[in-house]
Design a protein around this motif. Structure first.
Motif, PDB file in Angstrom:
ATOM      1  N   GLY A  72      -1.547  -7.786   4.331  1.00  0.00           N
ATOM      2  CA  GLY A  72      -1.516  -6.328   4.156  1.00  0.00           C
ATOM      3  C   GLY A  72      -2.603  -5.615   4.952  1.00  0.00           C
ATOM      4  N   GLN A  73      -3.829  -6.100   4.828  1.00  0.00           N
ATOM      5  CA  GLN A  73      -4.945  -5.432   5.522  1.00  0.00           C
ATOM      6  C   GLN A  73      -4.870  -5.671   7.037  1.00  0.00           C
ATOM      7  OE1 GLN A  73      -7.996  -7.270   3.207  1.00  0.00           O
ATOM      8  NE2 GLN A  73      -8.130  -5.565   1.764  1.00  0.00           N
ATOM      9  N   VAL A  74      -4.194  -6.760   7.416  1.00  0.00           N
ATOM     10  CA  VAL A  74      -4.027  -7.037   8.851  1.00  0.00           C
ATOM     11  C   VAL A  74      -3.024  -6.048   9.447  1.00  0.00           C
ATOM     12  CG1 VAL A  74      -3.249  -8.751  10.532  1.00  0.00           C
ATOM     13  CG2 VAL A  74      -4.551  -9.485   8.517  1.00  0.00           C
ATOM     14  N   ILE A  75      -1.918  -5.836   8.751  1.00  0.00           N
ATOM     15  CA  ILE A  75      -0.899  -4.891   9.259  1.00  0.00           C
ATOM     16  C   ILE A  75      -1.518  -3.493   9.334  1.00  0.00           C
ATOM     17  CG2 ILE A  75       1.430  -3.973   8.952  1.00  0.00           C
ATOM     18  CD1 ILE A  75       1.877  -6.234   6.926  1.00  0.00           C
ATOM     19  N   ARG A  76      -2.255  -3.137   8.304  1.00  0.00           N
ATOM     20  CA  ARG A  76      -2.930  -1.843   8.265  1.00  0.00           C
ATOM     21  C   ARG A  76      -3.796  -1.662   9.517  1.00  0.00           C
ATOM     22  NH1 ARG A  76      -6.913  -1.334   3.175  1.00  0.00           N
ATOM     23  NH2 ARG A  76      -8.429  -2.203   4.609  1.00  0.00           N
ATOM     24  N   ALA A  77      -4.556  -2.702   9.860  1.00  0.00           N
ATOM     25  CA  ALA A  77      -5.427  -2.631  11.033  1.00  0.00           C
ATOM     26  C   ALA A  77      -4.614  -2.585  12.325  1.00  0.00           C
ATOM     27  CB  ALA A  77      -6.379  -3.824  11.047  1.00  0.00           C
ATOM     28  N   LEU A  78      -3.553  -3.399  12.383  1.00  0.00           N
ATOM     29  CA  LEU A  78      -2.720  -3.435  13.594  1.00  0.00           C
ATOM     30  C   LEU A  78      -2.041  -2.093  13.848  1.00  0.00           C
ATOM     31  CD1 LEU A  78      -0.898  -6.883  13.337  1.00  0.00           C
ATOM     32  CD2 LEU A  78      -2.223  -6.048  15.277  1.00  0.00           C
ATOM     33  N   ASP A 248       5.485   3.626   9.411  1.00  0.00           N
ATOM     34  CA  ASP A 248       6.360   2.572   8.922  1.00  0.00           C
ATOM     35  C   ASP A 248       5.547   1.276   8.771  1.00  0.00           C
ATOM     36  OD1 ASP A 248       8.514   1.168   8.172  1.00  0.00           O
ATOM     37  OD2 ASP A 248       9.472   1.105  10.147  1.00  0.00           O
ATOM     38  N   PHE A 249       5.365   0.840   7.527  1.00  0.00           N
ATOM     39  CA  PHE A 249       4.481  -0.302   7.244  1.00  0.00           C
ATOM     40  C   PHE A 249       5.297  -1.586   7.372  1.00  0.00           C
ATOM     41  CE2 PHE A 249       1.424  -2.887   5.059  1.00  0.00           C
ATOM     42  CZ  PHE A 249       0.223  -2.247   5.303  1.00  0.00           C
ATOM     43  N   ARG A 250       5.446  -2.073   8.582  1.00  0.00           N
ATOM     44  CA  ARG A 250       6.268  -3.279   8.762  1.00  0.00           C
ATOM     45  C   ARG A 250       5.484  -4.399   9.440  1.00  0.00           C
ATOM     46  NH1 ARG A 250      10.214  -1.407  13.577  1.00  0.00           N
ATOM     47  NH2 ARG A 250      10.817   0.158  12.104  1.00  0.00           N
ATOM     48  N   GLY A 251       5.968  -5.607   9.260  1.00  0.00           N
ATOM     49  CA  GLY A 251       5.314  -6.767   9.874  1.00  0.00           C
ATOM     50  C   GLY A 251       4.613  -7.586   8.815  1.00  0.00           C
ATOM     51  N   GLY A 252       3.810  -8.523   9.247  1.00  0.00           N
ATOM     52  CA  GLY A 252       3.064  -9.359   8.304  1.00  0.00           C
ATOM     53  C   GLY A 252       3.731 -10.708   8.117  1.00  0.00           C
ATOM     54  N   ARG A 256       6.834 -11.866   0.841  1.00  0.00           N
ATOM     55  CA  ARG A 256       6.433 -10.583   0.274  1.00  0.00           C
ATOM     56  C   ARG A 256       6.416  -9.490   1.339  1.00  0.00           C
ATOM     57  NH1 ARG A 256       0.577  -9.437  -1.890  1.00  0.00           N
ATOM     58  NH2 ARG A 256       0.810  -7.260  -2.422  1.00  0.00           N
ATOM     59  N   TYR A 257       5.790  -9.751   2.479  1.00  0.00           N
ATOM     60  CA  TYR A 257       5.661  -8.718   3.510  1.00  0.00           C
ATOM     61  C   TYR A 257       6.885  -8.599   4.402  1.00  0.00           C
ATOM     62  CZ  TYR A 257       0.987  -7.781   2.062  1.00  0.00           C
ATOM     63  OH  TYR A 257      -0.079  -7.393   1.303  1.00  0.00           O
ATOM     64  N   ARG A 258       7.584  -9.724   4.605  1.00  0.00           N
ATOM     65  CA  ARG A 258       8.704  -9.676   5.554  1.00  0.00           C
ATOM     66  C   ARG A 258       9.995  -9.231   4.876  1.00  0.00           C
ATOM     67  NH1 ARG A 258       6.752 -11.028  10.184  1.00  0.00           N
ATOM     68  NH2 ARG A 258       8.678 -10.345  11.125  1.00  0.00           N
ATOM     69  N   ILE A 259      10.141  -9.546   3.571  1.00  0.00           N
ATOM     70  CA  ILE A 259      11.436  -9.266   2.938  1.00  0.00           C
ATOM     71  C   ILE A 259      11.318  -8.320   1.748  1.00  0.00           C
ATOM     72  CG2 ILE A 259      13.423 -10.329   1.759  1.00  0.00           C
ATOM     73  CD1 ILE A 259      12.817 -12.826   3.551  1.00  0.00           C
ATOM     74  N   ILE A 260      10.475  -8.695   0.764  1.00  0.00           N
ATOM     75  CA  ILE A 260      10.485  -7.943  -0.507  1.00  0.00           C
ATOM     76  C   ILE A 260      10.014  -6.491  -0.301  1.00  0.00           C
ATOM     77  CG2 ILE A 260       9.590  -7.849  -2.871  1.00  0.00           C
ATOM     78  CD1 ILE A 260       9.382 -10.898  -2.776  1.00  0.00           C
ATOM     79  N   LEU A 261       8.835  -6.316   0.319  1.00  0.00           N
ATOM     80  CA  LEU A 261       8.297  -4.953   0.440  1.00  0.00           C
ATOM     81  C   LEU A 261       9.181  -4.047   1.308  1.00  0.00           C
ATOM     82  CD1 LEU A 261       4.458  -5.670   0.479  1.00  0.00           C
ATOM     83  CD2 LEU A 261       5.756  -4.478  -1.274  1.00  0.00           C
ATOM     84  N   PRO A 262       9.649  -4.522   2.489  1.00  0.00           N
ATOM     85  CA  PRO A 262      10.535  -3.649   3.273  1.00  0.00           C
ATOM     86  C   PRO A 262      11.792  -3.253   2.505  1.00  0.00           C
ATOM     87  CG  PRO A 262       9.798  -5.492   4.621  1.00  0.00           C
ATOM     88  CD  PRO A 262       9.312  -5.755   3.229  1.00  0.00           C
ATOM     89  N   TRP A 269      14.253   5.146  -5.669  1.00  0.00           N
ATOM     90  CA  TRP A 269      13.251   5.548  -6.669  1.00  0.00           C
ATOM     91  C   TRP A 269      12.038   4.627  -6.618  1.00  0.00           C
ATOM     92  CZ3 TRP A 269      11.647   3.032 -11.274  1.00  0.00           C
ATOM     93  CH2 TRP A 269      10.850   3.834 -12.101  1.00  0.00           C
ATOM     94  N   ILE A 270      12.315   3.346  -6.686  1.00  0.00           N
ATOM     95  CA  ILE A 270      11.225   2.367  -6.765  1.00  0.00           C
ATOM     96  C   ILE A 270      10.374   2.378  -5.488  1.00  0.00           C
ATOM     97  CG2 ILE A 270      12.309   0.235  -5.860  1.00  0.00           C
ATOM     98  CD1 ILE A 270      11.366  -0.948  -8.647  1.00  0.00           C
ATOM     99  N   GLY A 271      11.003   2.748  -4.370  1.00  0.00           N
ATOM    100  CA  GLY A 271      10.299   2.788  -3.083  1.00  0.00           C
ATOM    101  C   GLY A 271       9.136   3.775  -3.070  1.00  0.00           C
ATOM    102  N   ASN A 272       9.112   4.691  -4.039  1.00  0.00           N
ATOM    103  CA  ASN A 272       8.005   5.660  -4.100  1.00  0.00           C
ATOM    104  C   ASN A 272       6.710   5.027  -4.601  1.00  0.00           C
ATOM    105  OD1 ASN A 272       9.510   7.831  -3.234  1.00  0.00           O
ATOM    106  ND2 ASN A 272      10.307   8.199  -5.300  1.00  0.00           N
ATOM    107  N   PHE A 273       6.823   3.875  -5.248  1.00  0.00           N
ATOM    108  CA  PHE A 273       5.658   3.301  -5.923  1.00  0.00           C
ATOM    109  C   PHE A 273       4.982   2.206  -5.089  1.00  0.00           C
ATOM    110  CE2 PHE A 273       8.663   4.848  -9.099  1.00  0.00           C
ATOM    111  CZ  PHE A 273       7.879   5.832  -9.676  1.00  0.00           C
TER     112      PHE A 273
END
Ligand SMILES: C[S@@+](CC[C@H](N)C(=O)[O-])C[C@H]1O[C@@H](n2cnc3c(N)ncnc32)[C@H](O)[C@@H]1O
Length: 291
Positions: A72-78, A248-252, A256-262, A269-273
């Motif tokens: 997560g923090q890596v994608i944020r930085a990238l 757009d917070f993608r990658g990682g 969790r990062y490649r499938i669930i979060l995207p 509704w749930i995407g707001n949280f």
């Protein structure tokens, strides 16, 4: 901070330091750990040899506190790197102000040979940062709270200003965040900002002490958050804010990062949280919109 012992494994640094950090300043080691862990991989998403050197030179049991590295923090930085590189290209000699910069090595990742960098952090963080990332022609460290607007006196605004506050604003109280964003939008004719935003439920969990990374580390309490469907309200903080963009917070790595979060992000509704990364543009003009 113990800076006694020579570090023979890392000739570029003559000292290994044992930092005595608590609360939010300690989180700079968490972000460094994740970036360094990524950079060490043969298939690294991010090249950051400096992060590896600094992480190795600090005597701290990262895995004991923060558990397994995460992206997560890596994608944020990238993603922030990408936005900054484009901005730096359009603003030769521009000024980046990195609020809560910790041990970020972003200056070295995006440096085009002209950008000027002001890293602002609390005194205990700057004391450590300055050991590894000392002042140079275009890179300066300033021990000052982001909420103490005297850091603005060290900014040269003539070629444009870009303010990052990555991993920082969530630890402030809402009225302080609103005041800080409004003050930045007011002070500079043309300014852009990037920062991350946590959803309300996660902010509340941290206040209850429930964001426990490992049995040895609980993340500090956060106070400011917005759900993704509230991001447009940032535009009301100052009339100079012309645009609020969600990046757009993608990658990682990993499911969790490649499938669930995207997938969750796309749900109505749930995407707001979910957490978000925001890019704000300010110009003294009227045609404002949210995208
Ligand atoms: C999660 S770390 C993020 C560090 C860096 N931005 C990164 O992504 O690696 C949070 C940082 O905010 C800094 N910080 C906390 N309170 C601050 C304040 N009032 N003013 C400036 N920096 C602050 C901490 O010292 C720490 O370096």
């Amino acid at each position: 901070m113990d800076i006694q012992r020579a570090n023979k494994d890392h000739p570029s640094y003559t000292l290994t330091i044992a930092p005595d950090l608590k609360g939010v300043p300690e989180t700079m080691l968490w972000a460094l750990y994740n970036r360094a862990a990524e950079a060490r991989r043969p298939d690294a998403l991010m090249a950051d040899p400096l992060a590896i050197q600094i992480a190795d030179a600090i005597e701290y049991d990262y895995a004991r506190s923060f558990g397994r590295p995460e992206s997560g923090q890596v994608i944020r930085a990238l993603l922030t790197d990408q936005i900054l590189r484009a901005w730096v290209q359009d603003h030769p000699g521009g000024q980046v102000v990195a609020l809560g910069e910790g041990l970020e090595t972003q200056f070295h990742r995006v440096d085009d040979g002209h950008v000027r960098w002001l890293a602002v952090d609390l005194p205990e963080a700057i004391a450590i940062r300055s050991l590894f990332l000392p002042d140079s022609d275009r890179h300066h460290n300033l021990a000052c709270s982001a909420l103490d607007l005297r850091w603005m006196e060290a900014v040269n605004p003539h070629q444009g200003v870009f303010v990052t506050a990555v991993g920082l604003l969530k630890y402030f109280h809402p009225q302080d965040v609103h005041r800080l964003i409004a003050a930045i939008a007011e002070r500079y004719a043309t300014v852009e900002m990037v920062f991350d935003v946590m959803p309300h439920f996660l902010v509340r969990l941290t206040q209850a002490g429930w964001y426990r990374r490992t049995p040895h580390y609980t993340a500090p309490a956060m106070y400011w958050g917005l759900n993704r469907n509230e991001l447009s309200t940032l535009q009301t903080l100052h009339p100079n804010i012309t645009e609020v963009r969600e990046i757009d917070f993608r990658g990682g790595r990993g499911v969790r990062y490649r499938i669930i979060l995207p997938l969750l992000r796309r749900l109505p509704w749930i995407g707001n949280f979910l957490f978000s990364l925001v890019h704000i543009l300010c110009r003294p003009c009227k045609d404002n919109h949210f995208s």
